[in-house]
Design a protein around this motif. Structure first.
Motif, PDB file in Angstrom:
ATOM      1  N   ALA A  11       9.074   5.013   0.118  1.00  0.00           N
ATOM      2  CA  ALA A  11       9.156   3.503  -0.635  1.00  0.00           C
ATOM      3  C   ALA A  11      10.180   3.526   0.463  1.00  0.00           C
ATOM      4  N   ARG A  12      11.265   4.627   0.819  1.00  0.00           N
ATOM      5  CA  ARG A  12      12.458   4.324   1.334  1.00  0.00           C
ATOM      6  C   ARG A  12      12.996   5.184   2.682  1.00  0.00           C
ATOM      7  N   GLY A  13      11.909   4.944   3.069  1.00  0.00           N
ATOM      8  CA  GLY A  13      11.799   5.072   4.705  1.00  0.00           C
ATOM      9  C   GLY A  13      12.470   6.472   5.036  1.00  0.00           C
ATOM     10  N   VAL A  14      12.551   7.165   4.522  1.00  0.00           N
ATOM     11  CA  VAL A  14      13.398   8.605   5.280  1.00  0.00           C
ATOM     12  C   VAL A  14      12.452   9.579   5.690  1.00  0.00           C
ATOM     13  N   ILE A  15      12.220  10.476   6.381  1.00  0.00           N
ATOM     14  CA  ILE A  15      12.085  11.685   6.613  1.00  0.00           C
ATOM     15  C   ILE A  15      12.950  12.599   6.811  1.00  0.00           C
ATOM     16  N   TYR A  16      13.146  13.616   5.727  1.00  0.00           N
ATOM     17  CA  TYR A  16      13.869  14.678   5.590  1.00  0.00           C
ATOM     18  C   TYR A  16      13.616  16.054   6.611  1.00  0.00           C
ATOM     19  N   MET A  17      14.520  16.584   6.934  1.00  0.00           N
ATOM     20  CA  MET A  17      14.103  18.054   7.863  1.00  0.00           C
ATOM     21  C   MET A  17      14.405  18.666   7.800  1.00  0.00           C
ATOM     22  N   GLU A  18      14.763  20.289   7.102  1.00  0.00           N
ATOM     23  CA  GLU A  18      15.719  20.838   6.896  1.00  0.00           C
ATOM     24  C   GLU A  18      15.182  22.677   7.637  1.00  0.00           C
ATOM     25  N   GLY A  19      15.740  23.616   7.878  1.00  0.00           N
ATOM     26  CA  GLY A  19      15.190  24.591   8.385  1.00  0.00           C
ATOM     27  C   GLY A  19      15.120  25.421   9.858  1.00  0.00           C
ATOM     28  N   ASP A  20      14.522  26.557  10.413  1.00  0.00           N
ATOM     29  CA  ASP A  20      14.389  26.510  11.780  1.00  0.00           C
ATOM     30  C   ASP A  20      12.593  26.031  11.441  1.00  0.00           C
ATOM     31  N   SER A  21      12.369  26.478  12.982  1.00  0.00           N
ATOM     32  CA  SER A  21      10.856  25.708  13.046  1.00  0.00           C
ATOM     33  C   SER A  21      10.226  26.602  14.517  1.00  0.00           C
ATOM     34  N   TYR A  22       8.941  27.176  14.257  1.00  0.00           N
ATOM     35  CA  TYR A  22       8.887  27.734  15.344  1.00  0.00           C
ATOM     36  C   TYR A  22       7.577  29.421  14.721  1.00  0.00           C
ATOM     37  N   PRO A  23       6.982  27.598  14.647  1.00  0.00           N
ATOM     38  CA  PRO A  23       5.309  27.988  13.920  1.00  0.00           C
ATOM     39  C   PRO A  23       4.670  28.620  14.861  1.00  0.00           C
ATOM     40  N   GLU A  24       3.337  29.705  13.731  1.00  0.00           N
ATOM     41  CA  GLU A  24       2.230  30.306  14.967  1.00  0.00           C
ATOM     42  C   GLU A  24       2.027  28.973  15.540  1.00  0.00           C
ATOM     43  N   ASN A  25       1.637  27.999  15.984  1.00  0.00           N
ATOM     44  CA  ASN A  25       0.779  26.539  16.284  1.00  0.00           C
ATOM     45  C   ASN A  25       1.727  25.008  15.541  1.00  0.00           C
ATOM     46  N   MET A  29       0.792  -1.229   0.457  1.00  0.00           N
ATOM     47  CA  MET A  29      -0.241   0.010   0.421  1.00  0.00           C
ATOM     48  C   MET A  29       0.558   1.541   0.498  1.00  0.00           C
ATOM     49  N   SER A  30       0.742   2.283  -0.929  1.00  0.00           N
ATOM     50  CA  SER A  30       1.529   3.225  -1.043  1.00  0.00           C
ATOM     51  C   SER A  30       0.931   4.784  -0.430  1.00  0.00           C
ATOM     52  N   MET A  31       1.462   5.463   0.561  1.00  0.00           N
ATOM     53  CA  MET A  31       1.242   6.494   1.229  1.00  0.00           C
ATOM     54  C   MET A  31       1.754   7.484   0.971  1.00  0.00           C
ATOM     55  N   ASN A  32       1.161   8.259   1.249  1.00  0.00           N
ATOM     56  CA  ASN A  32       0.775   9.916   1.081  1.00  0.00           C
ATOM     57  C   ASN A  32       2.368  10.593   1.189  1.00  0.00           C
ATOM     58  N   ASP A  33       3.206  10.427   0.491  1.00  0.00           N
ATOM     59  CA  ASP A  33       4.358  11.368   1.101  1.00  0.00           C
ATOM     60  C   ASP A  33       3.784  12.827   1.162  1.00  0.00           C
ATOM     61  N   LEU A  34       4.880  13.270   1.757  1.00  0.00           N
ATOM     62  CA  LEU A  34       4.263  15.073   2.191  1.00  0.00           C
ATOM     63  C   LEU A  34       5.401  15.440   1.559  1.00  0.00           C
ATOM     64  N   LYS A  35       4.837  16.726   1.410  1.00  0.00           N
ATOM     65  CA  LYS A  35       6.532  17.733   1.153  1.00  0.00           C
ATOM     66  C   LYS A  35       6.231  19.110   1.000  1.00  0.00           C
ATOM     67  N   ILE A  36       6.875  19.341   2.279  1.00  0.00           N
ATOM     68  CA  ILE A  36       6.005  20.547   3.122  1.00  0.00           C
ATOM     69  C   ILE A  36       7.401  21.658   2.742  1.00  0.00           C
ATOM     70  N   VAL A  37       6.450  22.506   1.776  1.00  0.00           N
ATOM     71  CA  VAL A  37       8.359  23.940   1.741  1.00  0.00           C
ATOM     72  C   VAL A  37       8.205  24.433   3.093  1.00  0.00           C
ATOM     73  N   SER A  38       9.336  24.775   3.017  1.00  0.00           N
ATOM     74  CA  SER A  38       9.845  25.842   4.180  1.00  0.00           C
ATOM     75  C   SER A  38       9.409  27.458   4.288  1.00  0.00           C
ATOM     76  N   THR A  39       9.490  27.824   5.198  1.00  0.00           N
ATOM     77  CA  THR A  39       9.377  29.750   5.499  1.00  0.00           C
ATOM     78  C   THR A  39       9.983  30.067   6.222  1.00  0.00           C
ATOM     79  N   GLN A  40      10.162  30.892   6.562  1.00  0.00           N
ATOM     80  CA  GLN A  40      11.199  31.523   6.926  1.00  0.00           C
ATOM     81  C   GLN A  40      10.984  31.570   8.191  1.00  0.00           C
ATOM     82  N   PRO A  95      10.320  24.324   9.085  1.00  0.00           N
ATOM     83  CA  PRO A  95      11.348  23.475   8.356  1.00  0.00           C
ATOM     84  C   PRO A  95      10.465  22.770   7.424  1.00  0.00           C
ATOM     85  N   LEU A  96      11.473  22.582   6.199  1.00  0.00           N
ATOM     86  CA  LEU A  96      11.143  22.325   4.585  1.00  0.00           C
ATOM     87  C   LEU A  96      11.151  20.514   4.990  1.00  0.00           C
ATOM     88  N   ILE A  97       9.766  19.686   4.920  1.00  0.00           N
ATOM     89  CA  ILE A  97       9.801  18.462   5.135  1.00  0.00           C
ATOM     90  C   ILE A  97       9.383  17.544   4.245  1.00  0.00           C
TER      91      ILE A  97
END
Length: 127
Positions: free
Chosen positions: A22-36, A1-12, A15-17
């Motif tokens: 398929a590869r079993g990888v999560i990648y996150m890069e950047g700053d993280s201080y969202p409102e919520n 079963m194929s899962m929906n992968d996330l591609k969340i673009v970074s903002t100020q 982070p990029l997520i």
């Protein structure tokens, strides 16, 4: 079963997520201080839960996070707790946290997270 992968673009403030089920990888890069943080990370938390439940494959979390506010730290703790639980059940999980060697604060934060984790947790300083 194929899962929906996330591609969340970074903002100020977030982070990029990217996830790759398929590869079993999560990648996150950047700053993280969202409102919520809980709202911002809800999709990722749901993805992790589903990934760990739906298959037996390893999961590698590649982090290049520079700054996390308190609520982002809380969410990351929740994710790491879930990884720890999976690891206790024999699942292969790993975190690779890369940071700029000049950024002591991130290194210390990563060390604090690592203390609570018995799975492979690599803190990699880069020049």
């Amino acid at each position: 079963m194929s899962m929906n992968d996330l591609k969340i673009v970074s903002t100020q403030s977030t982070p990029l997520i990217e996830t790759d089920s398929a590869r079993g990888v999560i990648y996150m890069e950047g700053d993280s201080y969202p409102e919520n943080s809980f709202e911002f990370y809800s999709e990722l938390v749901a993805w992790v839960t589903r990934y760990l439940k739906d298959n037996e494959r390893p999961l590698v979390v590649e982090l290049a996070l520079l700054y996390l506010n308190t609520s982002s730290i809380k969410v990351m703790m929740d994710i790491f707790d879930e990884l720890e639980e999976a690891h206790q059940q024999g699942r292969e999980v790993k975190v690779n946290w890369r940071y700029d060697a000049d950024n002591e604060r991130v290194a210390e934060l990563a060390e604090e997270f690592k203390e609570d984790c018995s799975f492979s947790f690599n803190i990699i300083g880069q020049e």
